[in-house]
Design a protein around this motif. Structure first.
Motif, short mmCIF file in Angstrom:
data_model
loop_
_atom_site.label_atom_id
_atom_site.label_comp_id
_atom_site.label_asym_id
_atom_site.label_seq_id
_atom_site.Cartn_x
_atom_site.Cartn_y
_atom_site.Cartn_z
N PHE A 74 17.79 -5.70 -25.47
CA PHE A 74 18.83 -4.94 -26.17
C PHE A 74 19.78 -5.88 -26.89
CE2 PHE A 74 17.21 -2.24 -22.86
CZ PHE A 74 17.15 -0.99 -23.46
N ASP A 75 20.56 -5.33 -27.80
CA ASP A 75 21.57 -6.05 -28.55
C ASP A 75 22.49 -6.83 -27.60
OD1 ASP A 75 23.34 -6.41 -31.05
OD2 ASP A 75 24.71 -5.43 -29.63
N LEU A 76 22.71 -8.10 -27.88
CA LEU A 76 23.48 -8.95 -26.97
C LEU A 76 24.92 -8.46 -26.79
CD1 LEU A 76 23.50 -11.35 -25.08
CD2 LEU A 76 23.93 -12.83 -27.05
N ASN A 77 25.53 -7.96 -27.85
CA ASN A 77 26.90 -7.41 -27.70
C ASN A 77 26.91 -6.27 -26.70
OD1 ASN A 77 27.67 -9.21 -29.66
ND2 ASN A 77 28.44 -7.67 -31.08
N LEU A 78 25.92 -5.40 -26.79
CA LEU A 78 25.82 -4.27 -25.86
C LEU A 78 25.58 -4.79 -24.44
CD1 LEU A 78 25.65 -1.25 -25.19
CD2 LEU A 78 23.20 -1.36 -25.77
N VAL A 79 24.67 -5.73 -24.28
CA VAL A 79 24.36 -6.30 -22.97
C VAL A 79 25.63 -6.91 -22.35
CG1 VAL A 79 23.10 -8.13 -21.76
CG2 VAL A 79 21.91 -6.67 -23.41
N LEU A 80 26.36 -7.68 -23.13
CA LEU A 80 27.59 -8.30 -22.62
C LEU A 80 28.60 -7.25 -22.18
CD1 LEU A 80 28.00 -11.30 -25.05
CD2 LEU A 80 28.13 -11.42 -22.56
N ASN A 81 28.74 -6.20 -22.95
CA ASN A 81 29.68 -5.13 -22.58
C ASN A 81 29.22 -4.40 -21.32
OD1 ASN A 81 32.10 -4.34 -24.54
ND2 ASN A 81 30.51 -5.40 -25.70
N MET A 82 27.93 -4.19 -21.19
CA MET A 82 27.40 -3.51 -20.00
C MET A 82 27.58 -4.39 -18.75
SD MET A 82 26.13 -0.53 -21.04
CE MET A 82 24.86 0.00 -19.91
N VAL A 83 27.31 -5.67 -18.89
CA VAL A 83 27.48 -6.59 -17.76
C VAL A 83 28.96 -6.69 -17.40
CG1 VAL A 83 27.25 -8.99 -17.01
CG2 VAL A 83 25.33 -7.87 -18.18
N ALA A 84 29.84 -6.78 -18.40
CA ALA A 84 31.28 -6.85 -18.14
C ALA A 84 31.75 -5.58 -17.43
CB ALA A 84 32.05 -7.06 -19.44
N HIS A 85 31.22 -4.43 -17.82
CA HIS A 85 31.53 -3.15 -17.17
C HIS A 85 31.24 -3.25 -15.67
CE1 HIS A 85 31.41 1.44 -17.16
NE2 HIS A 85 30.80 1.15 -16.02
N GLU A 86 30.07 -3.75 -15.34
CA GLU A 86 29.69 -3.86 -13.91
C GLU A 86 30.50 -4.95 -13.20
OE1 GLU A 86 28.11 -1.48 -12.60
OE2 GLU A 86 27.58 -0.63 -14.54
N MET A 87 30.80 -6.02 -13.89
CA MET A 87 31.60 -7.08 -13.27
C MET A 87 33.04 -6.61 -13.04
SD MET A 87 29.42 -9.33 -12.52
CE MET A 87 30.46 -10.65 -11.91
N LEU A 88 33.52 -5.67 -13.84
CA LEU A 88 34.82 -5.06 -13.56
C LEU A 88 34.72 -4.23 -12.28
CD1 LEU A 88 37.74 -4.79 -14.52
CD2 LEU A 88 37.06 -2.69 -15.67
N HIS A 89 33.61 -3.51 -12.11
CA HIS A 89 33.41 -2.76 -10.87
C HIS A 89 33.38 -3.71 -9.66
CE1 HIS A 89 32.99 1.01 -12.82
NE2 HIS A 89 31.71 0.93 -13.14
N VAL A 90 32.79 -4.87 -9.82
CA VAL A 90 32.78 -5.87 -8.74
C VAL A 90 34.21 -6.17 -8.32
CG1 VAL A 90 32.27 -8.29 -8.21
CG2 VAL A 90 30.53 -6.88 -9.35
N ARG A 91 35.09 -6.36 -9.29
CA ARG A 91 36.51 -6.64 -9.00
C ARG A 91 37.21 -5.42 -8.40
NH1 ARG A 91 38.89 -10.64 -13.41
NH2 ARG A 91 37.10 -12.01 -13.61
N GLN A 92 36.88 -4.24 -8.91
CA GLN A 92 37.53 -3.01 -8.43
C GLN A 92 37.18 -2.71 -6.97
OE1 GLN A 92 35.72 -0.42 -11.29
NE2 GLN A 92 37.56 -0.28 -12.55
N LYS A 93 36.07 -3.23 -6.52
CA LYS A 93 35.61 -2.96 -5.15
C LYS A 93 35.88 -4.13 -4.20
CE LYS A 93 31.87 0.10 -6.71
NZ LYS A 93 30.41 0.30 -6.69
N ALA A 94 36.60 -5.14 -4.68
CA ALA A 94 36.88 -6.34 -3.88
C ALA A 94 37.93 -6.05 -2.81
CB ALA A 94 37.35 -7.47 -4.78
#
Length: 169
Positions: A74-94
């Motif tokens: 997939f488009d790298l910009n999209l991939v980066l945004n999707m990964v950042a979305h999940e990494m925010l969840h990682v922080r939200q659940k810390a």
């Protein structure tokens, strides 16, 4: 880090079917790491034109981000945004930082995909994806409950998202 530097590395990882290594390289390159992140794992691919990532783990516990093997198709910009979305969840659940309400977590994560307040190094996506992410943010905002404390807490961000969606229509 810019795409000219990242793309050849990602292509090499992809060529050798080292998708998890590529994802780890991506989060290091764009400073998305967090101590509550336990690593990547694979999830089932939805299709060749659909992408789903998830952060899995108990609230207050380590989180594993599950990615499809076709992530880098997939488009790298999209991939980066999707990964950042999940990494925010990682922080939200810390531990010590847990956001209990799923609707609040998702609203924050979709808002982040639009405005990059936590991860300013993440690039913007096309207007098509901005509109889709804005609509998802609004969906989770509505699920917070009409007139609820959560809706009041995010009223300003909701207005920003509505204005963005309207400007893209």
């Amino acid at each position: 880090m810019n795409f000219e530097q990242v793309s050849p590395h990602l292509d090499a990882y992809k060529e050798h079917d080292q998708i998890i290594d590529a994802a780890e390289y991506l989060i290091r390159s764009f400073d998305l790491e967090h101590e509550n992140f336990s690593g990547f794992g694979f999830r089932e691919e939805l299709s060749s034109n659909s992408l789903l990532l998830t952060a899995e783990g108990e609230l207050g516990g380590l989180q594993k981000v599950m990615i499809p093997k076709n992530l880098f198709d997939f488009d790298l910009n999209l991939v980066l945004n999707m990964v950042a979305h999940e990494m925010l969840h990682v922080r939200q659940k810390a531990p010590g930082n847990v956001i209990e309400d799923k609707n609040e977590r998702e609203f924050q994560a979709y808002y982040e995909m639009l405005y990059h307040t936590v991860f300013p190094q993440i690039p913007e996506v096309s207007d098509f994806y901005k509109k889709a992410f804005g609509n998802k943010a609004m969906e989770y905002y509505k699920r917070m409950g009409e007139g609820s404390e959560l809706q009041q807490k995010y009223a300003q961000q909701k207005t920003e998202v509505e204005q963005l969606i309207n400007s893209l229509s």
